[in-house]
Design an enzyme around this catalytic site. Structure first.
Site, PDB file in Angstrom:
ATOM      1  N   ASP A  44       3.463   1.353  -0.463  1.00 17.25           N
ATOM      2  CA  ASP A  44       4.909   1.449  -0.231  1.00 17.25           C
ATOM      3  C   ASP A  44       5.684   1.114  -1.510  1.00 17.25           C
ATOM      4  O   ASP A  44       6.900   1.223  -1.557  1.00 17.25           O
ATOM      5  CB  ASP A  44       5.355   0.594   0.969  1.00 17.25           C
ATOM      6  CG  ASP A  44       5.068  -0.886   0.797  1.00 17.25           C
ATOM      7  OD1 ASP A  44       4.486  -1.271  -0.247  1.00 17.25           O
ATOM      8  OD2 ASP A  44       5.414  -1.665   1.708  1.00 17.25           O
ATOM      9  N   SER A  45       4.947   0.752  -2.580  1.00 17.94           N
ATOM     10  CA  SER A  45       5.570   0.603  -3.898  1.00 17.94           C
ATOM     11  C   SER A  45       6.213   1.919  -4.323  1.00 17.94           C
ATOM     12  O   SER A  45       7.040   1.936  -5.236  1.00 17.94           O
ATOM     13  CB  SER A  45       4.522   0.174  -4.931  1.00 17.94           C
ATOM     14  OG  SER A  45       3.427   1.067  -4.923  1.00 17.94           O
ATOM     15  N   ASP A  83      -0.388   2.678   3.221  1.00 13.39           N
ATOM     16  CA  ASP A  83       0.273   1.381   3.401  1.00 13.39           C
ATOM     17  C   ASP A  83       1.239   1.473   4.581  1.00 13.39           C
ATOM     18  O   ASP A  83       2.047   2.400   4.648  1.00 13.39           O
ATOM     19  CB  ASP A  83       1.100   1.117   2.123  1.00 13.39           C
ATOM     20  CG  ASP A  83       1.121  -0.340   1.736  1.00 13.39           C
ATOM     21  OD1 ASP A  83       0.539  -1.158   2.456  1.00 13.39           O
ATOM     22  OD2 ASP A  83       1.720  -0.638   0.679  1.00 13.39           O
ATOM     23  N   LYS A 112      -3.276  -0.037   5.352  1.00 15.77           N
ATOM     24  CA  LYS A 112      -3.176  -1.397   4.807  1.00 15.77           C
ATOM     25  C   LYS A 112      -2.021  -2.117   5.510  1.00 15.77           C
ATOM     26  O   LYS A 112      -0.959  -1.535   5.706  1.00 15.77           O
ATOM     27  CB  LYS A 112      -2.945  -1.376   3.291  1.00 15.77           C
ATOM     28  CG  LYS A 112      -2.798  -2.795   2.696  1.00 15.77           C
ATOM     29  CD  LYS A 112      -2.932  -2.811   1.186  1.00 15.77           C
ATOM     30  CE  LYS A 112      -1.699  -2.376   0.453  1.00 15.77           C
ATOM     31  NZ  LYS A 112      -0.495  -3.198   0.699  1.00 15.77           N
ATOM     32  N   GLU A 181      -2.702 -10.420  -3.787  1.00 12.14           N
ATOM     33  CA  GLU A 181      -1.705 -10.120  -4.829  1.00 12.14           C
ATOM     34  C   GLU A 181      -0.995 -11.387  -5.303  1.00 12.14           C
ATOM     35  O   GLU A 181      -0.660 -12.266  -4.499  1.00 12.14           O
ATOM     36  CB  GLU A 181      -0.661  -9.139  -4.253  1.00 12.14           C
ATOM     37  CG  GLU A 181       0.485  -8.872  -5.238  1.00 12.14           C
ATOM     38  CD  GLU A 181       1.374  -7.697  -4.873  1.00 12.14           C
ATOM     39  OE1 GLU A 181       1.148  -7.050  -3.829  1.00 12.14           O
ATOM     40  OE2 GLU A 181       2.308  -7.428  -5.663  1.00 12.14           O
TER      41      GLU A 181
HETATM   42  O1  KIV Z   1       2.447  -0.890  -2.350  1.00  9.64           O
HETATM   43  C1  KIV Z   1       1.553  -1.060  -3.178  1.00  9.64           C
HETATM   44  O2  KIV Z   1       1.413  -0.310  -4.174  1.00  9.64           O
HETATM   45  C2  KIV Z   1       0.649  -2.186  -2.972  1.00  9.64           C
HETATM   46  C3  KIV Z   1      -0.203  -2.594  -4.121  1.00  9.64           C
HETATM   47  C4  KIV Z   1       0.633  -3.335  -5.076  1.00  9.64           C
HETATM   48  C5  KIV Z   1      -1.399  -3.349  -3.682  1.00  9.64           C
HETATM   49  O3  KIV Z   1       0.638  -2.764  -1.928  1.00  9.64           O
END
Ligand code: KIV
Length: 264
Positions: A44-45, A83, A112, A181
């Site tokens: 979700d980044s 995610d 995730k 993290e």
């Molecule tokens: O959203 C994402 O990219 C993540 C990573 C930083 C593990 O959760």
């Protein structure tokens, strides 16, 4: 198309080989990154590095499904993890309904879920319903507002113990692997030792079973800020700007297109 990795091979990697995970949000970059990645995370980044938002909280299920479909299309041999965005897993019932959507509308291999002890019941419910879950403990970006910022965990005994308990609870609930993290290397090392499932670190030192980075950080495309743990393997933004400036110059000067780039 046969997948290079499965839940079984990822779990078997623990203690034998380091796991390489990278994020991707689209088919083009997924295809470029997949040959050397064991897992691709549609994180979700993307809300920040792709969509320009200040944090991950406004990412939606629709966006995550859209980008996960693209990544699966670009990297059909890769193990792809979607995610689950903020607000999509408030109850076990809602979480299962949204994970089923992910599995029915994309070719993702797993989801995730951010959170520790508080998510254990929900993870148990998902895994009991054939949804493979990767956990995410330590610094949890989806909690940025309730935590009052992004806070490295493990510098004090209380957070050290809490993250250890979170990891144990998520593993007991049935997660097949875990992201950790923004923690001290000592904490990441303790979690990696205590857990039987693979622990993938980001900003967590070298002792974990693998590493994950956000692709646009790793390739130097995201310039807004660079966390201490990010290593840039390419100065992507600089290269793109130089190429664009050259293209603009040549168009303005009438140097592009030249003879080589014309139909005859
Ligand atoms: O959203 C994402 O990219 C993540 C990573 C930083 C593990 O959760």
């Amino acid at each position: 198309m046969t997948k290079k990795e499965t839940i079984t091979s990822i779990q078997a990697a623990k203690g034998k080989r380091k796991l390489v995970m990278i994020t991707a949000y689209d088919a083009l970059f997924a295809s470029l990154l997949s040959p050397d990645a064991d897992m691709i995370l549609v994180g979700d980044s993307l809300n920040m590095s792709f969509l320009g938002e200040p944090d991950t909280l406004s990412a939606t299920m629709e966006q995550m499904i859209y980008h996960t479909r693209a990544v699966c299309a670009g990297a059909p041999e890769s193990f792809v993890i979607c995610d689950m965005p903020f607000g999509s897993i408030n109850t076990p019932h809602e979480a299962l309904a949204n994970c089923v959507k992910v599995f029915q509308q994309t070719r993702a291999d797993a989801v995730k879920i951010e959170g520790g002890k508080e998510r254990a019941e929900l993870i148990t419910h998902l895994t009991a319903n054939a949804i493979p879950v990767m956990g995410h403990v330590g610094l949890k970006p989806q909690s940025v507002r309730s935590e009052g910022g992004y806070k490295v965990q493990g510098r004090d005994t209380k957070s050290f113990e809490r993250v250890l308990e979170d990891a144990a609870a998520v593993e007991r609930a049935g997660a097949f692997a875990l992201v950790i993290e923004g923690v001290t290397p000592e904490l990441a090392s303790a979690v990696t030792r205590e857990c039987d499932i693979p622990v993938i670190g980001i900003g967590a030192g070298a002792a974990t079973d693998g590493q994950v980075l956000v692709w646009s950080d790793m390739l130097g495309f995201f310039e807004a800020f660079k966390p201490k743990f990010v290593k840039r393997y390419l100065e992507g933004a600089k290269l793109v700007k130089e190429a664009m400036a050259q293209y603009a110059k040549e168009v303005r000067e009438g140097a592009f297109p030249d003879e080589e780039h014309c139909y005859r």
